[in-house]
Design a protein around this motif. Structure first.
Motif, PDB file in Angstrom:
ATOM      1  N   THR A 101      21.041 -18.724 -44.126  1.00 45.07           N
ATOM      2  CA  THR A 101      21.476 -19.558 -42.999  1.00 45.07           C
ATOM      3  C   THR A 101      22.867 -19.117 -42.573  1.00 45.07           C
ATOM      4  O   THR A 101      23.769 -18.996 -43.399  1.00 45.07           O
ATOM      5  CB  THR A 101      21.523 -21.046 -43.399  1.00 45.07           C
ATOM      6  OG1 THR A 101      20.227 -21.442 -43.838  1.00 45.07           O
ATOM      7  CG2 THR A 101      21.925 -21.917 -42.213  1.00 45.07           C
ATOM      8  N   VAL A 102      23.005 -18.853 -41.272  1.00 48.47           N
ATOM      9  CA  VAL A 102      24.305 -18.485 -40.723  1.00 48.47           C
ATOM     10  C   VAL A 102      24.776 -19.638 -39.851  1.00 48.47           C
ATOM     11  O   VAL A 102      24.046 -20.094 -38.965  1.00 48.47           O
ATOM     12  CB  VAL A 102      24.217 -17.199 -39.876  1.00 48.47           C
ATOM     13  CG1 VAL A 102      25.585 -16.868 -39.268  1.00 48.47           C
ATOM     14  CG2 VAL A 102      23.718 -16.033 -40.715  1.00 48.47           C
ATOM     15  N   ALA A 103      25.976 -20.126 -40.102  1.00 52.07           N
ATOM     16  CA  ALA A 103      26.524 -21.228 -39.326  1.00 52.07           C
ATOM     17  C   ALA A 103      27.810 -20.797 -38.644  1.00 52.07           C
ATOM     18  O   ALA A 103      28.583 -20.005 -39.200  1.00 52.07           O
ATOM     19  CB  ALA A 103      26.799 -22.430 -40.231  1.00 52.07           C
ATOM     20  N   SER A 104      28.030 -21.280 -37.413  1.00 54.46           N
ATOM     21  CA  SER A 104      29.283 -21.001 -36.713  1.00 54.46           C
ATOM     22  C   SER A 104      29.531 -22.111 -35.702  1.00 54.46           C
ATOM     23  O   SER A 104      28.606 -22.810 -35.299  1.00 54.46           O
ATOM     24  CB  SER A 104      29.213 -19.652 -35.992  1.00 54.46           C
ATOM     25  OG  SER A 104      28.189 -19.683 -35.025  1.00 54.46           O
ATOM     26  N   THR A 105      30.784 -22.252 -35.296  1.00 56.04           N
ATOM     27  CA  THR A 105      31.142 -23.322 -34.372  1.00 56.04           C
ATOM     28  C   THR A 105      31.699 -22.730 -33.084  1.00 56.04           C
ATOM     29  O   THR A 105      32.492 -21.779 -33.121  1.00 56.04           O
ATOM     30  CB  THR A 105      32.192 -24.247 -35.024  1.00 56.04           C
ATOM     31  OG1 THR A 105      31.608 -24.817 -36.198  1.00 56.04           O
ATOM     32  CG2 THR A 105      32.592 -25.371 -34.081  1.00 56.04           C
ATOM     33  N   ALA A 106      31.244 -23.275 -31.957  1.00 52.79           N
ATOM     34  CA  ALA A 106      31.733 -22.829 -30.652  1.00 52.79           C
ATOM     35  C   ALA A 106      32.136 -24.053 -29.839  1.00 52.79           C
ATOM     36  O   ALA A 106      31.619 -25.149 -30.055  1.00 52.79           O
ATOM     37  CB  ALA A 106      30.647 -22.044 -29.918  1.00 52.79           C
ATOM     38  N   GLU A 107      33.052 -23.833 -28.898  1.00 54.92           N
ATOM     39  CA  GLU A 107      33.611 -24.957 -28.165  1.00 54.92           C
ATOM     40  C   GLU A 107      33.810 -24.542 -26.703  1.00 54.92           C
ATOM     41  O   GLU A 107      34.252 -23.428 -26.422  1.00 54.92           O
ATOM     42  CB  GLU A 107      34.961 -25.300 -28.806  1.00 54.92           C
ATOM     43  CG  GLU A 107      35.362 -26.717 -28.709  1.00 54.92           C
ATOM     44  CD  GLU A 107      36.518 -27.051 -29.668  1.00 54.92           C
ATOM     45  OE1 GLU A 107      36.959 -28.187 -29.632  1.00 54.92           O
ATOM     46  OE2 GLU A 107      36.971 -26.178 -30.442  1.00 54.92           O
TER      47      GLU A 107
END
Lengths: 326, 164
Positions: A120-126
């Motif tokens: 699982t690859v997780a990342s945050t964008a805004e």
């Protein structure tokens, strides 16, 4: 007596014959697809009467109120919470919600993808966007997790697939933010104008739905965009009522979203789409996709389509009106 | 038995007939078989997440797929064609009674007929069946009670006085 009579009407002869005739083909068709994979884990809370709290919170509390009370045990005769009742209560909550105002629609989304089994690859964008200008934040907090050493080794051997591109903070100059909802390309201004009338919104969805796609499943897929968008509260309430009328919904009343927030998880009949909702505010916490991988399709020049893959989940950390960050 | 394909085959063998029986209420045979095939395809995609007792889930998926059919109403003529053959001494009486029951079921509100069929054909609890029917357990109980009463009344032998 009556039940025995009705039971004797069951078409056992036909079903027996059909089972023999269809078995080989049905199984072969299923097994031609990739084997089923477990969905991203949704941690379960200890059973605690959350059921009653959730039902009450929808009806009683103002949406901006944060309810952190531990409810009394469920009394005998408490109505059973169903996916339908949760969605309808959410619609009522939204209808009572005072609309926010602001210049920039701000979204902070943590995305989880599953490029390989056990990875699982997780990342945050805004983003901050007023329909023309705004800011795209840098991709942050990229984390890869594995179910075991073997999965990690495979992922490394295959060139670390699924990692998001490293991006820097940038403006929207030369870019237009649009969402693909079925056959429609939708911009922020379009979302603000979506109808709240039930028949009109249903028609809009029907017009956008690709031919052959299940109406209920499509409404769920569209909901992930619309419920976190600047669409009017009345529109979002109407959409929840449309979702509530779908058959075969499944409710998990003690789920958590992919970042660990407790919520009510509602899955459509196909099992492809799950919405995790905060019962106190009717806010969409997360969307989990478990259908087959989408295929890339041709898009107009200058636009890019990002097909969604099985196992992808979006946790909506923040969404609402705000100013640009300093 | 740990092999997913073996376990899925077992699931298919255990529940195919039940799901098809339900689909035949609302679709002609070929269409019903396609719906059931699609239902099990979805079940395979979701196999890792199926509940331990999957029949209500399977029926719920089938119900949703059936809603897309152009003519998905419960029709007496369709059900009569599927009436199973029974080899008992009083065949004629039983067939007549069962045909009459089918006609009454097909004539009543579909939600009521469905409530009775879901519970008597599959032994589902009212709560399980209510989920499939997409309604609250209380509403389901009312439908079930109404269906039983209507069927009982319709099949009750009438006196001459009542008939006049």
């Amino acid at each position: 007596m009556i039940d025995d009579l009705v039971r004797s009407l069951r078409p056992d002869d036909v079903t027996e014959e059909s089972h023999r005739a269809r078995r080989a083909d049905d199984l072969a068709r299923a097994f031609a697809e990739r084997p089923a994979r477990k969905r991203p884990p949704t941690r379960l809370l200890a059973a605690s009467g959350l059921l009653a709290a959730a039902a009450a919170a929808f009806v009683v509390f103002a949406p901006s109120t944060t309810v952190v009370t531990r409810p009394d045990p469920v009394p005998v005769g408490t109505p059973v919470l169903t996916a339908r009742s949760v969605l309808l209560a959410g619609a009522e909550t939204l209808e009572r919600t005072r609309p926010e105002k602001g210049t920039y629609w701000h979204e902070k989304i943590r995305t989880f993808t599953s490029p390989l089994d056990g990875v699982t690859v997780a990342s945050t964008a805004e983003t901050w966007y007023d329909g023309r200008d705004g800011r795209i934040g840098a991709t942050t907090d990229v984390r890869t997790t594995f179910t075991g050493d073997r999965a990690e080794k495979t992922w490394r051997a295959e060139g670390r697939p699924g990692l998001p591109e490293a991006t820097k903070d940038q403006s929207f100059t030369g870019l237009v933010l649009a969402w693909g909802i079925g056959t429609k390309q939708v911009r922020q201004a379009d979302l603000k104008k979506l109808p709240a009338d039930r028949a009109a919104l249903q028609k809009w969805l029907d017009d956008a739905r690709p031919r052959g796609e299940d109406a209920g499943a499509f409404a769920f897929a569209a909901a992930r965009h619309i419920l976190t968008s600047p669409a009017p509260n009345a529109t979002r309430a109407t959409l929840l009522r449309i979702l509530a009328d779908q058959g075969g919904l499944h409710l998990d009343d003690d789920a958590t979203d992919p970042v660990g927030r407790p919520g009510l998880a509602i899955t459509d009949a196909t099992g492809d789409h799950t919405l995790v909702v905060d019962p106190a505010t009717a806010t969409l916490l997360a969307y989990v996709y478990d259908g087959p991988d989408e295929r890339p399709v041709d898009t107009p020049p200058g636009t890019t389509m990002i097909p969604i893959r099985q196992g992808t989940a979006y946790a909506y950390l923040e969404s609402g009106w705000s100013d640009l960050p300093g | 038995m740990d092999d997913p394909e073996t376990r899925f085959t077992d699931l298919y063998d255990r529940h195919y007939r039940a799901v098809l029986g339900y689909a035949l209420l609302r679709a002609d045979r070929a269409a019903a078989e396609d719906v059931v095939g699609e239902t099990f395809l979805i079940a395979w995609r979701r196999f890792a997440d199926l509940p331990p007792e999957p029949l209500p889930w399977l029926l719920g998926v089938a119900r949703n797929l059936l809603r897309k059919q152009r003519d998905s109403g419960i029709r007496a003529e369709r059900l009569l064609a599927y009436l199973p053959v029974r080899t008992t001494p009083d065949v004629a009486d039983q067939v007549t009674e069962r045909e009459a029951a089918l006609i009454v079921l097909a004539a009543m509100a579909e939600a009521d007929a469905e409530a009775l069929i879901l519970t008597s054909w599959y032994g589902l609890t009212p709560r399980e069946a209510a989920k499939i029917a997409g309604c609250a357990a209380g509403t389901f109980a009312v439908r079930l009670h109404r269906a039983r009463r209507r069927l009982t009344e319709a099949l009750r032998p009438r006196t001459l006085q009542e008939q006049s």
